[in-house]
Design an enzyme around this catalytic site. Structure first.
Site, PDB file in Angstrom:
ATOM      1  N   CYS A   2       0.900  -1.528  -0.138  1.00 21.50           N
ATOM      2  CA  CYS A   2       0.010   0.162   0.467  1.00 21.50           C
ATOM      3  C   CYS A   2       1.369   0.563  -0.184  1.00 21.50           C
ATOM      4  O   CYS A   2       1.839   1.004  -0.030  1.00 21.50           O
ATOM      5  CB  CYS A   2      -0.820  -0.247   0.869  1.00 21.50           C
ATOM      6  SG  CYS A   2      -1.943  -1.386   1.112  1.00 21.50           S
ATOM      7  N   ARG A  27       1.688   1.440  -6.102  1.00 15.37           N
ATOM      8  CA  ARG A  27       1.955   1.088  -4.794  1.00 15.37           C
ATOM      9  C   ARG A  27       0.689  -0.182  -4.623  1.00 15.37           C
ATOM     10  O   ARG A  27       1.205  -1.017  -3.742  1.00 15.37           O
ATOM     11  CB  ARG A  27       2.392   1.100  -3.689  1.00 15.37           C
ATOM     12  CG  ARG A  27       3.669   2.519  -3.753  1.00 15.37           C
ATOM     13  CD  ARG A  27       4.418   2.911  -2.539  1.00 15.37           C
ATOM     14  NE  ARG A  27       4.199   1.516  -1.465  1.00 15.37           N
ATOM     15  CZ  ARG A  27       5.244   0.893  -1.589  1.00 15.37           C
ATOM     16  NH1 ARG A  27       6.733   1.761  -2.132  1.00 15.37           N
ATOM     17  NH2 ARG A  27       5.695   0.075  -0.461  1.00 15.37           N
ATOM     18  N   TRP A  75      -3.832  -2.146  -1.862  1.00 11.30           N
ATOM     19  CA  TRP A  75      -3.159  -3.032  -2.211  1.00 11.30           C
ATOM     20  C   TRP A  75      -3.754  -4.284  -1.009  1.00 11.30           C
ATOM     21  O   TRP A  75      -3.588  -4.650  -0.363  1.00 11.30           O
ATOM     22  CB  TRP A  75      -1.696  -3.712  -2.489  1.00 11.30           C
ATOM     23  CG  TRP A  75      -2.248  -4.808  -3.634  1.00 11.30           C
ATOM     24  CD1 TRP A  75      -2.007  -5.031  -4.511  1.00 11.30           C
ATOM     25  CD2 TRP A  75      -1.739  -6.141  -3.270  1.00 11.30           C
ATOM     26  NE1 TRP A  75      -1.869  -5.648  -5.502  1.00 11.30           N
ATOM     27  CE2 TRP A  75      -1.587  -6.981  -4.448  1.00 11.30           C
ATOM     28  CE3 TRP A  75      -1.967  -6.528  -1.723  1.00 11.30           C
ATOM     29  CZ2 TRP A  75      -1.337  -8.455  -4.889  1.00 11.30           C
ATOM     30  CZ3 TRP A  75      -0.954  -7.728  -1.889  1.00 11.30           C
ATOM     31  CH2 TRP A  75      -1.560  -9.191  -3.190  1.00 11.30           C
ATOM     32  N   ASN A 102       0.032  -0.077   6.842  1.00 11.92           N
ATOM     33  CA  ASN A 102       0.742  -1.111   4.884  1.00 11.92           C
ATOM     34  C   ASN A 102       1.612  -2.580   5.191  1.00 11.92           C
ATOM     35  O   ASN A 102       2.578  -2.682   6.359  1.00 11.92           O
ATOM     36  CB  ASN A 102       2.167  -0.352   4.179  1.00 11.92           C
ATOM     37  CG  ASN A 102       2.614  -1.049   3.475  1.00 11.92           C
ATOM     38  OD1 ASN A 102       1.697  -2.047   2.406  1.00 11.92           O
ATOM     39  ND2 ASN A 102       4.091  -0.555   3.508  1.00 11.92           N
ATOM     40  N   GLY A 103       1.272  -3.924   5.212  1.00  8.92           N
ATOM     41  CA  GLY A 103       2.117  -4.777   5.904  1.00  8.92           C
ATOM     42  C   GLY A 103       0.641  -5.668   5.474  1.00  8.92           C
ATOM     43  O   GLY A 103      -0.513  -5.380   5.340  1.00  8.92           O
ATOM     44  N   GLU A 486      10.783 -12.563 -20.488  1.00 12.73           N
ATOM     45  CA  GLU A 486      10.600 -11.042 -20.123  1.00 12.73           C
ATOM     46  C   GLU A 486       9.419 -10.490 -20.933  1.00 12.73           C
ATOM     47  O   GLU A 486       8.520 -10.034 -20.129  1.00 12.73           O
ATOM     48  CB  GLU A 486      11.326  -9.799 -20.065  1.00 12.73           C
ATOM     49  CG  GLU A 486      11.192  -8.783 -19.649  1.00 12.73           C
ATOM     50  CD  GLU A 486      10.710  -7.898 -18.790  1.00 12.73           C
ATOM     51  OE1 GLU A 486      10.397  -8.520 -17.756  1.00 12.73           O
ATOM     52  OE2 GLU A 486      10.624  -7.017 -18.457  1.00 12.73           O
ATOM     53  N   LYS A 490       5.301  -9.985 -20.026  1.00 10.75           N
ATOM     54  CA  LYS A 490       4.646  -8.053 -19.453  1.00 10.75           C
ATOM     55  C   LYS A 490       3.355  -8.186 -20.047  1.00 10.75           C
ATOM     56  O   LYS A 490       2.539  -7.695 -20.254  1.00 10.75           O
ATOM     57  CB  LYS A 490       5.937  -7.596 -20.963  1.00 10.75           C
ATOM     58  CG  LYS A 490       7.031  -7.201 -20.355  1.00 10.75           C
ATOM     59  CD  LYS A 490       7.178  -5.970 -19.761  1.00 10.75           C
ATOM     60  CE  LYS A 490       6.968  -5.296 -17.894  1.00 10.75           C
ATOM     61  NZ  LYS A 490       8.176  -6.312 -17.895  1.00 10.75           N
ATOM     62  N   GLU A 493       1.043  -9.411 -17.978  1.00  6.43           N
ATOM     63  CA  GLU A 493       0.373  -9.124 -16.851  1.00  6.43           C
ATOM     64  C   GLU A 493      -0.418  -7.488 -17.400  1.00  6.43           C
ATOM     65  O   GLU A 493      -0.674  -7.088 -16.822  1.00  6.43           O
ATOM     66  CB  GLU A 493       1.972  -7.741 -15.643  1.00  6.43           C
ATOM     67  CG  GLU A 493       2.630  -7.223 -16.298  1.00  6.43           C
ATOM     68  CD  GLU A 493       3.967  -6.616 -15.394  1.00  6.43           C
ATOM     69  OE1 GLU A 493       3.700  -6.624 -14.825  1.00  6.43           O
ATOM     70  OE2 GLU A 493       4.917  -6.378 -15.942  1.00  6.43           O
ATOM     71  N   HIS A 509      10.945 -30.824 -26.790  1.00  8.09           N
ATOM     72  CA  HIS A 509      10.916 -31.584 -24.971  1.00  8.09           C
ATOM     73  C   HIS A 509       8.949 -31.540 -24.919  1.00  8.09           C
ATOM     74  O   HIS A 509       9.393 -31.447 -23.967  1.00  8.09           O
ATOM     75  CB  HIS A 509      12.075 -30.911 -23.856  1.00  8.09           C
ATOM     76  CG  HIS A 509      13.393 -31.441 -25.150  1.00  8.09           C
ATOM     77  ND1 HIS A 509      13.573 -32.805 -25.641  1.00  8.09           N
ATOM     78  CD2 HIS A 509      14.125 -30.389 -26.391  1.00  8.09           C
ATOM     79  CE1 HIS A 509      15.325 -32.907 -25.819  1.00  8.09           C
ATOM     80  NE2 HIS A 509      15.790 -31.809 -25.816  1.00  8.09           N
ATOM     81  N   LYS A 612       2.669  -2.505  -7.672  1.00  8.60           N
ATOM     82  CA  LYS A 612       4.237  -1.559  -7.732  1.00  8.60           C
ATOM     83  C   LYS A 612       5.810  -2.500  -7.220  1.00  8.60           C
ATOM     84  O   LYS A 612       6.017  -3.781  -7.520  1.00  8.60           O
ATOM     85  CB  LYS A 612       4.677  -0.615  -8.136  1.00  8.60           C
ATOM     86  CG  LYS A 612       6.072  -0.332  -8.399  1.00  8.60           C
ATOM     87  CD  LYS A 612       6.316  -0.247  -9.813  1.00  8.60           C
ATOM     88  CE  LYS A 612       7.085  -0.297 -10.221  1.00  8.60           C
ATOM     89  NZ  LYS A 612       7.592  -1.145 -11.734  1.00  8.60           N
TER      90      LYS A 612
END
Ligand code: M6R
Length: 617
Positions: A2, A27, A75, A102-103, A486, A490, A493, A509, A612
């Site tokens: 957060c 965040r 968040w 936050n946490g 990567e 991208k 997300e 394989h 983030k």
């Protein structure tokens, strides 16, 4: 995860709080809220959804002018993203105390049971609300807000930054920090608190990073920092080197678009002062690693998560090739919990843009407990990771606001190149002339990145053209493999579609079974120039998938006259040293994902379910 902001001073508190929350919204953006104290009265507004919902709520129900307040962008962890679960949470018989958090408070269930038994009524499903009630009750009992706050934070387990204001003491914001970030901003007749400096960089560049298990007593004219044990704590002021404009969109349609375009500068800034014109690397930031220690390193372990781990994967190729040190790259959350073998000669390198990723912090703490030295590659001044490392090689990428990492990644990769060259020289593992040649080639990278950026409309057009794709696969070998991973991340997300990156050699394989008529596959094609090139093997891989119906987009080196015969489209990037090509070939993939997501009408800066910095394990 957060975002937290606090203010006391003469300015319009609401403007400071909303401005700070705008810059911290990356965040978390499930809900937002503020509390202010005006005329001795606590007032709170909060709303589910993005910050603009809160702004509309305040327009509908205006707040009085105030000179103290706290703000939060969430968040969600405990409790769905609803108005009721949004912060702040209120405590006290008259709801006069307001708290943001936050946490995660790990022992909240036991504390909540205790409060319920004594008749406390809860209005949310959050873990945070227990702290508001406990502090309010302790204050009612003792009449001492700081003592009550100290008593309660000592009872909380887990990770938290907590800010509290109370209308009975309307001149002070209290804050506590354990395992979650908190920074103080120092002003003239005003002071600030934030999850990171972005919260207040518009108002002041003077900052103090709050240490572990510390409490801040913030007034307009004073800042006091004490430990959870009540004793005065030592603090160190630093100057923020980001400016507020760097954290704004500056005319770009999204932060992500701006941050992609920032890359020539962010890479140049990461190299600046560390690489001389004759290609010699000097990393004063890592002076804590003595020549003796470097010679004795027997293994290097890179710990990181997500995109940062792909920077580590690229770094592994560079460090093993030039410095001849065995490297393993570990996802921080896996490393920490599998009893890894670490000795005092193991150098642990933690890579993190935010420097607050809890998994990476836990991994580095564990490595240090086992006796390893830890260096970090970090983008955020004052971050916990930097404070807890033996030394930090800062990437000077500037603030990265979009949730999807772009410029931070290429700066992290650049930092691993610098580290590889430094280690190679210190250990005498590569010929000095070869190192100078590599260093000089590295100096050319920002200009080559500029060329890539100028050609991005082509990758963006391809992204737009694939807006209806339900799956995109990515293939690469050598440094092209982490680039493929990567590219897939991208797309997942940002566009919420199935995307996977594979080592091209792995295809036969199993994954080749995924290929059917029309399947888009992006292939990172290595340089055909180098004698050891994997070029012919990758071309064979392309032929194998095309024979089964794949539509291939190749990312290839300029001057490759053959690749066009094997691909539907080719995006060319400038020639460079093969290991440096990772930086050039990943950028078109960033642009591809940006354009595809935009064409689907999605929010590229704030994709769903993400935040983030992931400050919980
Ligand atoms: O702040 P960090 O570099 O430690 O973050 C690590 C990952 O959470 C981050 O790279 C994440 O994977 C990005 N959203 C990817 O774009």
């Amino acid at each position: 995860m957060c975002g937290i902001v606090g203010y006391v001073g003469p300015k319009s508190t609401l403007e400071v709080l909303i401005g700070g929350l705008r810059r911290l919204e990356y965040r978390g953006y499930d809900s937002a809220g503020v509390s202010v104290i005006a005329n001795g009265q606590l007032e709170t507004r909060k709303k589910a959804g993005k910050l603009n919902n809160l702004v509309a709520e305040i327009e509908a129900h205006p707040l009085p002018t105030a000179h103290i307040g706290i703000g939060h962008t969430r968040w969600a962890t405990h409790g769905a993203p609803t108005d009721g679960n949004a912060h702040p949470h209120l405590g006290g018989q008259t709801s006069r105390l307001s708290l943001i958090h936050n946490g995660i408070i790990e022992n909240f269930a036991e504390l909540k049971a205790e409060l319920l038994a004594s008749g406390t009524k809860f209005s949310s499903e959050t873990d945070s609300e227990v702290a508001a009630h406990l502090i309010a009750k302790a204050f009612e009992r003792t009449g001492e807000l700081v003592a009550a706050f100290t008593e309660v934070v000592n009872r909380l387990h887990g990770a938290f930054t907590i800010l509290v204001i109370d209308q009975d003491q309307p001149d002070v914001v209290l804050a506590a920090r354990r395992n979650a970030p908190l920074v103080i901003g120092l002003g003239e007749h005003e002071n600030f608190l934030g999850s990171d400096v972005a919260a207040f960089v518009e108002h002041t560049k003077r900052a103090i990073a709050v240490g572990q298990d510390q409490i801040v007593i913030l007034r307009a004219e004073s800042v006091e920092v004490i430990g959870f044990d009540g004793k005065p704590a030592e603090t160190e002021e630093f100057e923020v080197d980001w400016d507020a404009s760097a954290a704004s969109k500056g005319g770009w349609p999204s932060f992500m678009a701006k941050e992609i375009a920032d890359q020539p500068q962010s890479i140049a800034d990461t190299l600046m002062g560390r690489l001389s014109h004759d290609g010699h690397v000097s990393l004063g930031d890592l002076a804590a690693l003595s020549p003796e220690y470097i010679k004795n390193i027997d293994r290097l372990v890179i710990v990181a998560c997500g995109t940062a781990s792909y920077a580590g994967d690229v770094g592994k190729y560079a460090i093993e090739k030039w410095a001849r040190i065995p490297v393993s790259v570990e996802l921080s959350h896996e490393f920490r919990y599998r009893n890894p073998i670490i000795t005092p000669n193991t150098l642990v390198v933690a890579i993190s843009q935010s420097g607050e990723t809890m998994d990476t912090l836990m991994a580095t703490r564990y490595a240090r407990e086992l006796g390893a030295k830890v260096i970090s590659i970090c983008n955020t001044q004052g971050a916990t990771l930097a404070r807890e490392s033996d030394a930090t090689l800062y990437t000077h990428a500037g603030p990265e606001v979009a949730v999807a990492s772009t410029k931070a990644l290429t700066s992290q990769i650049t930092a691993t190149y610098l580290l590889a060259l430094m280690l190679a020289e210190a250990r005498g593992a590569s010929a000095p002339a070869e190192l100078a040649r590599l260093g000089k080639e590295l100096l050319k990278l920002p200009a080559k990145v500029t060329d890539v950026i100028e050609n991005l409309p082509q990758a963006m057009a391809l992204g737009t053209a694939h807006a209806d794709a339900s799956s995109v696969l990515f293939l690469g070998r050598n440094v092209g493999f982490p680039v493929a991973m990567e590219g897939a991340l991208k797309l997942k997300e940002l566009a919420y579609i199935h995307a996977e990156g594979f080592a091209a050699g792995e295809l036969k394989h199993g994954p080749i079974a995924l290929i059917e008529e029309g399947q888009p596959v992006i292939v990172i094609v290595p340089s055909p120039r180098d004698a050891d090139s994997l070029y012919p093997k990758v071309i064979s891989n392309i032929q194998e998938i095309r024979a089964r119906g794949a539509k291939v987009i190749a990312i290839a080196e300029e001057g490759d006259a053959t690749v066009g015969d094997y691909a539907e489209s080719v995006v060319f990037v400038p020639q460079t040293e093969p290991i440096f090509s990772a930086v050039l070939s990943v950028i078109p993939l960033q642009a591809f994902a940006l354009a595809l997501s935009t064409a689907k009408g999605l929010d590229v800066d704030q994709p769903r379910n993400l935040a983030k910095s992931v400050t919980v394990e």
